[in-house]
Write a protein that holds these residues in place. Structure first.
Motif, PDB file in Angstrom:
ATOM      1  N   MET A 136      -0.367 -51.927 -33.671  1.00 47.75           N
ATOM      2  CA  MET A 136      -1.013 -52.219 -32.389  1.00 47.75           C
ATOM      3  C   MET A 136      -0.441 -53.471 -31.730  1.00 47.75           C
ATOM      4  SD  MET A 136      -3.469 -49.862 -32.064  1.00 47.75           S
ATOM      5  CE  MET A 136      -4.798 -50.529 -31.062  1.00 47.75           C
ATOM      6  N   LYS A 164     -10.215 -49.756 -33.457  1.00 47.10           N
ATOM      7  CA  LYS A 164      -8.948 -49.980 -32.763  1.00 47.10           C
ATOM      8  C   LYS A 164      -9.187 -50.663 -31.412  1.00 47.10           C
ATOM      9  CE  LYS A 164      -5.648 -46.944 -32.851  1.00 47.10           C
ATOM     10  NZ  LYS A 164      -4.884 -45.662 -32.756  1.00 47.10           N
ATOM     11  N   ARG A 165     -10.357 -50.429 -30.827  1.00 47.52           N
ATOM     12  CA  ARG A 165     -10.661 -51.117 -29.560  1.00 47.52           C
ATOM     13  C   ARG A 165     -10.792 -52.623 -29.799  1.00 47.52           C
ATOM     14  NH1 ARG A 165     -12.510 -50.029 -24.330  1.00 47.52           N
ATOM     15  NH2 ARG A 165     -13.473 -51.875 -23.382  1.00 47.52           N
ATOM     16  N   ARG A 198      -7.406 -53.925 -29.815  1.00 46.89           N
ATOM     17  CA  ARG A 198      -6.876 -54.003 -28.451  1.00 46.89           C
ATOM     18  C   ARG A 198      -7.432 -55.223 -27.716  1.00 46.89           C
ATOM     19  NH1 ARG A 198      -8.727 -49.030 -25.689  1.00 46.89           N
ATOM     20  NH2 ARG A 198      -7.724 -50.034 -23.893  1.00 46.89           N
ATOM     21  N   LEU A 218      -2.270 -56.975 -36.190  1.00 40.76           N
ATOM     22  CA  LEU A 218      -1.879 -56.003 -35.163  1.00 40.76           C
ATOM     23  C   LEU A 218      -0.630 -55.241 -35.588  1.00 40.76           C
ATOM     24  CD1 LEU A 218      -2.462 -58.204 -31.992  1.00 40.76           C
ATOM     25  CD2 LEU A 218      -3.782 -56.182 -32.635  1.00 40.76           C
ATOM     26  N   SER A 219       0.329 -55.952 -36.168  1.00 33.28           N
ATOM     27  CA  SER A 219       1.566 -55.317 -36.628  1.00 33.28           C
ATOM     28  C   SER A 219       1.285 -54.337 -37.759  1.00 33.28           C
ATOM     29  CB  SER A 219       2.554 -56.393 -37.089  1.00 33.28           C
ATOM     30  OG  SER A 219       3.726 -55.821 -37.594  1.00 33.28           O
ATOM     31  N   ASN A 235       2.042 -53.989 -29.670  1.00 39.69           N
ATOM     32  CA  ASN A 235       2.368 -53.882 -28.238  1.00 39.69           C
ATOM     33  C   ASN A 235       1.413 -52.952 -27.506  1.00 39.69           C
ATOM     34  OD1 ASN A 235       4.757 -55.559 -28.404  1.00 39.69           O
ATOM     35  ND2 ASN A 235       5.737 -53.845 -29.479  1.00 39.69           N
ATOM     36  N   CYS A 236       0.189 -52.882 -27.989  1.00 38.28           N
ATOM     37  CA  CYS A 236      -0.794 -51.980 -27.388  1.00 38.28           C
ATOM     38  C   CYS A 236      -1.319 -52.525 -26.055  1.00 38.28           C
ATOM     39  CB  CYS A 236      -1.968 -51.769 -28.350  1.00 38.28           C
ATOM     40  SG  CYS A 236      -2.959 -53.264 -28.623  1.00 38.28           S
ATOM     41  N   LYS A 237      -1.933 -51.652 -25.287  1.00 34.23           N
ATOM     42  CA  LYS A 237      -2.572 -52.065 -24.039  1.00 34.23           C
ATOM     43  C   LYS A 237      -3.876 -52.772 -24.396  1.00 34.23           C
ATOM     44  CE  LYS A 237      -4.383 -50.291 -19.668  1.00 34.23           C
ATOM     45  NZ  LYS A 237      -4.645 -49.065 -18.850  1.00 34.23           N
ATOM     46  N   SER A 238      -4.066 -53.972 -23.872  1.00 31.47           N
ATOM     47  CA  SER A 238      -5.242 -54.764 -24.247  1.00 31.47           C
ATOM     48  C   SER A 238      -6.513 -54.236 -23.587  1.00 31.47           C
ATOM     49  CB  SER A 238      -5.036 -56.231 -23.863  1.00 31.47           C
ATOM     50  OG  SER A 238      -4.908 -56.371 -22.458  1.00 31.47           O
ATOM     51  N   ALA A 272      -5.719 -58.317 -29.084  1.00 31.80           N
ATOM     52  CA  ALA A 272      -4.318 -58.337 -28.643  1.00 31.80           C
ATOM     53  C   ALA A 272      -4.192 -59.051 -27.298  1.00 31.80           C
ATOM     54  CB  ALA A 272      -3.778 -56.914 -28.532  1.00 31.80           C
TER      55      ALA A 272
END
Length: 207
Positions: free
Chosen positions: A98, A168-169, A172, A93-94, A100-103, A175
């Motif tokens: 991503m 990317k989803r 998310r 993620l880092s 601190n992305c919205k999950s 995450a």
């Protein structure tokens, strides 16, 4: 390696780092990666024998119960074993910004149909392949993302913004599910089952 074959260990045809040896109704399995060895057995006698053989042949030390191996985090308890990749997931993620992305609640949009020619702008193929490769390795402990990762991996040669958005989803989704992994419970009546959905008609590119 010759030393293992001489001692009766059989190398797996499908996984060259895996060796198996049977003695009566008992067995021992070990995996060799560079200078690390992990092993398990149905017999404490075979375990002690294996450790003795390895320490006589090689300069090595016994690190005890397995806790971390190639990005896999292993927690062993009396009633089972839990395997996860929390640190690996955080690093992934880092790497792609991503952390601190919205999950997302699901790894794919419902009824989403990806196709090769979607009229979207072309994305950086190298970066896309790095992302997909990272997600593929994560499926070792996250079978819940195996399907969406298999879908997006079809577009690694010419990825579009739509394909990258789908990848990317998945990021998310993981995450918001960092604690997920595989739990192997202790059981005396084990049965391995597999399922598949060969719905090739749903492929918009070639059916």
């Amino acid at each position: 390696m010759g030393i293992f074959r001489k001692k009766g260990y059989v190398r797996s045809e499908s996984e060259p780092t895996l060796y198996v040896k049977k003695e009566g109704n008992d067995f021992i399995i070990f995996c060799l990666y560079v200078d690390d060895i992990i092993y398990t057995s149905s017999s404490t006698f075979l375990v002690d024998k294996f450790k003795s053989q390895m320490m006589n042949e090689f300069e090595m030390s016994n690190m005890g119960l397995l806790h971390y191996f190639l990005g896999l985090e292993v927690h062993q308890a009396e009633d089972g074993i839990f395997i996860s990749q929390r640190k690996y997931t955080n690093d992934l993620l880092s790497k792609f910004g991503m952390l601190n992305c919205k999950s997302a609640t699901t790894p794919m949009n419902i009824n989403e149909k990806l196709q090769q020619e979607d009229k979207g702008e072309m994305e950086n193929a190298k970066r896309f392949r790095n992302l997909v490769g990272g997600l593929i390795y994560l499926t070792h402990t996250r079978p819940d993302i195996a399907f969406p990762v298999s879908v997006i991996s079809r577009f690694m040669q010419q990825p579009s913004t739509v394909h990258y958005g789908a990848a990317k989803r998945v990021l998310r989704y993981i995450a918001g599910t960092l604690e997920y992994g595989i739990w192997y419970s202790k059981t005396s009546n084990f049965r391995l089952c597999g399922f598949t959905d060969s719905d090739w008609a749903s492929s918009l590119d070639d059916r």
